[in-house]
Design an enzyme around this catalytic site. Structure first.
Site, short mmCIF file in Angstrom:
data_model
loop_
_atom_site.label_atom_id
_atom_site.label_comp_id
_atom_site.label_asym_id
_atom_site.label_seq_id
_atom_site.Cartn_x
_atom_site.Cartn_y
_atom_site.Cartn_z
N HIS A 100 0.85 -1.21 0.00
CA HIS A 100 0.00 0.00 0.00
C HIS A 100 0.87 1.23 0.00
CE1 HIS A 100 0.64 -1.26 4.19
NE2 HIS A 100 0.65 0.04 4.50
N HIS A 102 0.75 5.14 1.18
CA HIS A 102 0.07 6.21 1.92
C HIS A 102 0.22 7.50 1.12
CE1 HIS A 102 0.15 4.20 6.04
NE2 HIS A 102 1.06 3.49 5.41
P1 AMP Z 1 1.50 0.49 7.48
O1 AMP Z 1 1.86 0.75 8.91
O2 AMP Z 1 2.33 1.21 6.48
O3 AMP Z 1 1.40 -1.00 7.21
O4 AMP Z 1 0.06 1.13 7.28
C1 AMP Z 1 -1.13 0.46 7.51
C2 AMP Z 1 -2.18 1.53 7.58
O5 AMP Z 1 -3.45 0.91 7.42
C3 AMP Z 1 -2.22 2.31 8.90
O6 AMP Z 1 -2.01 3.70 8.64
C4 AMP Z 1 -3.61 2.02 9.44
O7 AMP Z 1 -4.19 3.13 10.08
C5 AMP Z 1 -4.38 1.62 8.18
N1 AMP Z 1 -5.51 0.76 8.40
C6 AMP Z 1 -5.53 -0.41 9.09
N2 AMP Z 1 -6.76 -0.96 9.05
C7 AMP Z 1 -7.53 -0.13 8.29
C8 AMP Z 1 -8.90 -0.15 7.88
N3 AMP Z 1 -9.73 -1.13 8.23
N4 AMP Z 1 -9.35 0.88 7.12
C9 AMP Z 1 -8.52 1.88 6.76
N5 AMP Z 1 -7.21 1.94 7.11
C10 AMP Z 1 -6.73 0.96 7.87
#
Ligand code: AMP
Ligand code: ZN
Length: 114
Positions: A100, A102
């Site tokens: 993903h 951001h």
């Molecule tokens: P990372 O730490 O780069 O793996 O980012 C994962 C991101 O996914 C974090 O910023 C979380 O806040 C986000 N996240 C986790 N679960 C969900 C969800 N159900 N809907 C939207 N964002 C999410």
């Protein structure tokens, strides 16, 4: 992947605030925003992290950047600037093991990140 939360979001099994979708990618608001604008762009196919990109799936990254360009324009943060982040693996701070990107904007970003 059965236990992947982002695959579940793609399948509609977990709700999300979608801002863009096509046959290859989905963009939705981060549940825990770190900036006034904070959304994620993910491929619809499960790729664990940037470590798993190869010549067969790499084209998705180009498409994701095209989508980011479109969305940042629509959200009016294109000119003022924004940050694209990909966390990879343990030290990179990756918590969800589905590739993903951001996109953070709407405020001044600090450097270096923590
Ligand atoms: P990372 O730490 O780069 O793996 O980012 C994962 C991101 O996914 C974090 O910023 C979380 O806040 C986000 N996240 C986790 N679960 C969900 C969800 N159900 N809907 C939207 N964002 C999410
Ligand atoms: Zn997944």
């Amino acid at each position: 992947m059965n236990d992947c939360i982002f695959c579940k979001i793609i399948k509609g099994e977990i709700p999300s605030l979608k801002i863009y979708e096509d046959d290859k990618v989905l963009a939705f608001k981060d549940i825990n925003p770190e900036a006034p604008v904070h959304f994620l762009v993910i491929p619809k196919i499960h790729i664990e992290s940037a470590n798993y990109l190869d010549e067969n799936n790499m084209a998705i990254v180009s498409h994701i950047f095209k989508v980011i360009q479109k969305l940042t324009k629509e959200l009016n943060i294109s000119e003022e600037g924004y940050r694209i982040v990909n966390n990879c693996g343990e030290n990179g701070g990756q918590t969800v093991k589905h590739l993903h990107f951001h996109v953070l904007g709407g405020r001044d970003m600090k450097w270096p990140p923590g």
